[in-house]
Design an enzyme around this catalytic site. Structure first.
Site, PDB file in Angstrom:
ATOM      1  N   SER A 207      31.243  29.098  50.805  1.00 51.04           N
ATOM      2  CA  SER A 207      32.260  28.576  51.706  1.00 51.04           C
ATOM      3  C   SER A 207      31.613  27.702  52.789  1.00 51.04           C
ATOM      4  O   SER A 207      30.961  26.708  52.464  1.00 51.04           O
ATOM      5  CB  SER A 207      33.067  29.738  52.282  1.00 51.04           C
ATOM      6  OG  SER A 207      34.275  29.311  52.826  1.00 51.04           O
ATOM      7  N   ASP A 433      41.222  28.029  44.391  1.00 53.87           N
ATOM      8  CA  ASP A 433      40.667  28.479  45.673  1.00 53.87           C
ATOM      9  C   ASP A 433      41.586  28.036  46.813  1.00 53.87           C
ATOM     10  O   ASP A 433      41.811  26.840  46.999  1.00 53.87           O
ATOM     11  CB  ASP A 433      39.273  27.875  45.851  1.00 53.87           C
ATOM     12  CG  ASP A 433      38.510  28.474  47.028  1.00 53.87           C
ATOM     13  OD1 ASP A 433      39.155  28.862  48.020  1.00 53.87           O
ATOM     14  OD2 ASP A 433      37.275  28.537  46.954  1.00 53.87           O
ATOM     15  N   HIS A 461      39.041  32.795  46.212  1.00 47.35           N
ATOM     16  CA  HIS A 461      37.967  32.125  46.939  1.00 47.35           C
ATOM     17  C   HIS A 461      36.625  32.671  46.482  1.00 47.35           C
ATOM     18  O   HIS A 461      36.456  33.886  46.350  1.00 47.35           O
ATOM     19  CB  HIS A 461      38.168  32.399  48.429  1.00 47.35           C
ATOM     20  CG  HIS A 461      37.251  31.648  49.342  1.00 47.35           C
ATOM     21  ND1 HIS A 461      37.019  30.299  49.228  1.00 47.35           N
ATOM     22  CD2 HIS A 461      36.511  32.064  50.403  1.00 47.35           C
ATOM     23  CE1 HIS A 461      36.185  29.915  50.176  1.00 47.35           C
ATOM     24  NE2 HIS A 461      35.852  30.972  50.895  1.00 47.35           N
TER      25      HIS A 461
END
Length: 492
Positions: A207, A433, A461
């Site tokens: 991320s 996602d 995610h």
């Protein structure tokens, strides 16, 4: 909003994710770094060693104040086959790399445990580092603001709340705020790489951690060994469009959840096969009047808490059952299920205290991405999203207002990265996602001169260690042998 999954999924933080970064044209080249201090490791349980690492607050004035950075290391299980260190970053910003490494080692494929020292660190200003960004004691007034104002008074309250929060951050942490961006973090990482004895960096970032990895490669392309960037952020996206991308992606994930619930009579929020209408009714009721949480208690679920309460379980489809139960409870007049999710998202403890991760998120992202300063930009974006993402996405532009009003300017513009001269860099993206839309992974892989895209088809995610043998094998082969998957590889 947030750049990784919430902290108990993979700590990646509230909504949405930068010394000096080569090639962007915004700043001069980084000054030569001083030699890093030696690391003194001590055993700290679970097969790990712990230490602290000192880095300058200002790398261009290295003799001044310092940050103390906590480190954790689990040595390679097969020392004779050891390749080097594998640095990991969980995302956020605001997540603890130390805690992340301790949990991650349980699930890592054995070849990675055998061949690498697993190393986690808490970035400057974050988690267990000292000093640390700190803004307010009670986030409730900011979290509780209505993100979709119905009139000028509610809109002004949003802006005033953002201004008050930004001012509080400047008052408490103003001396740190210019030095907590990813541009400084990558210089810390390079000192750490050298202190660990690694000629080149091997890195696994999730991320927001993908931004850290991309900026390291842009700054030090010749010092890259292998980087895995999972659930990527697109460095070319400005703050307002960053929020828009997340808004559309979260909306799509919510619609998948509702469709799945509609098709399953056992879903707690089945609502006679029409959970979409039931969701709209719950949302409208909370907009009209906060929902007791629980009935007779002192707390309530308002429109702001509702957004965070729904967002939290949308990061991972394994949380959908809990979301259905919380929504069913809300439909029955009890907001406590969704409020518990909201509390988890913003790191509120049962005693009403908060950790600093939410404040850290804004401290870093507000200087990493350029956000338009005019609140009218976000008001207009809310209006746009009312038509294309009305159930959830239209609530997100308001979360960008603290960044728009931030007292420290961004250190970069939204310039592409290329990391010219770096070896192959693996970018991993999931098609469903919600926090880092798949298009961002595609874009980053295309920007990087040596970028290689690996695709996971499915919701949620983060892709690595999600029970996808194909993804896990490809990542492991790349980190160990620097073998990249074939162009267009997709794992279903």
């Amino acid at each position: 909003m947030v750049t990784s999954s919430p902290r108990r999924l993979c700590r990646v933080s509230p909504f949405l994710v930068f010394a000096l970064f080569l090639g962007c044209g915004d700043d001069p080249d980084p000054a030569p770094a001083p030699s890093p201090p030696a690391i003194s490791w001590e055993e700290c349980g679970g097969g790990f060693e712990c230490a602290t690492f000192s880095v300058p607050v200002n790398h261009d004035a290295p003799d001044g104040r310092t940050f103390s950075i906590p480190l954790v290391r689990r040595p390679a299980a097969v020392p004779s086959a050891r390749i080097g260190s594998l640095l990991v970053n969980p995302g956020g910003p605001g997540g603890s790399g130390v805690g992340w490494a301790r949990g991650l080692q349980i699930f890592l494929p054995q070849p990675l445990k055998d061949r690498f020292d697993l190393v986690g660190f808490d970035p400057r200003g974050q988690a267990g580092s000292t000093p640390r960004i700190d803004c307010v004691d009670d986030l409730g007034p900011l979290i509780g603001l209505d993100p979709t104002p119905d009139d000028a008074a509610e809109q002004q309250a949003l802006v005033a709340g953002a201004d008050a929060f930004a001012a509080a951050c400047e008052a408490r942490s103003g001396e740190l705020l210019p030095f907590v961006g990813t541009n400084h973090i990558v210089r810390d990482m390079d000192l750490l790489r050298e202190a660990l004895g690694d000629e080149k960096l091997t890195f696994l970032g999730f991320s927001y951690g993908t931004f850290v990895g991309a900026m390291y490669a842009e700054t030090y392309p010749e010092r890259v060994r292998a980087l895995v960037l999972d659930a990527a952020i697109d460095p070319t996206v400005p703050g307002d469009r960053y929020i828009e991308g997340q808004a559309v992606a979260f909306e799509a994930e919510l619609e998948k959840f509702l469709a799945d619930c509609a098709a399953d009579a056992k879903c707690a929020f089945h609502s006679g096969g029409d959970p979409q209408s039931a969701y709209d009714a719950v949302k409208a009721a909370i907009e009209a009047s906060p929902l007791p949480a629980p009935p007779g208690g002192e707390r309530a679920l308002g429109p702001g808490e509702f957004v965070y309460g729904v967002a939290r379980p949308l990061y991972d489809e394994s949380q959908w059952k809990g979301l259905a139960e919380a929504l069913a409870l809300a439909a029955a007049g009890d907001g406590s299920g969704l409020l518990a999710y909201a509390d988890d998202y913003v790191a509120r403890s049962e005693d009403g205290s908060y950790d600093d991760s939410f404040e850290v998120y804004y401290g870093v992202i507000s200087v990493d991405l350029p956000f338009p300063a005019d609140p009218a930009v976000y008001q207009a974006l809310t209006g746009e999203l009312q038509s294309k993402a009305p159930r959830f996405g239209a609530s997100l532009p308001a979360t960008a207002l603290p960044s728009a009003r931030w007292p420290v300017p961004p250190w970069r513009s939204n310039t592409p990265v290329s990391a010219a001269g770096a070896p192959p860099i693996l970018v991993v993206g999931g098609t469903g996602d919600p926090a880092t839309p798949y298009a961002w992974s595609v874009s980053l892989a295309e920007q990087l001169s040596s970028g290689v895209l690996l695709t996971r088809e499915g919701p949620g995610h983060i892709s690595f260690l999600r029970d996808h043998t194909c993804i896990d094998q490809a990542v492991t082969d790349y980190l160990v042998d620097r073998k990249v998957p074939a162009k267009g590889t997709t794992c279903k």
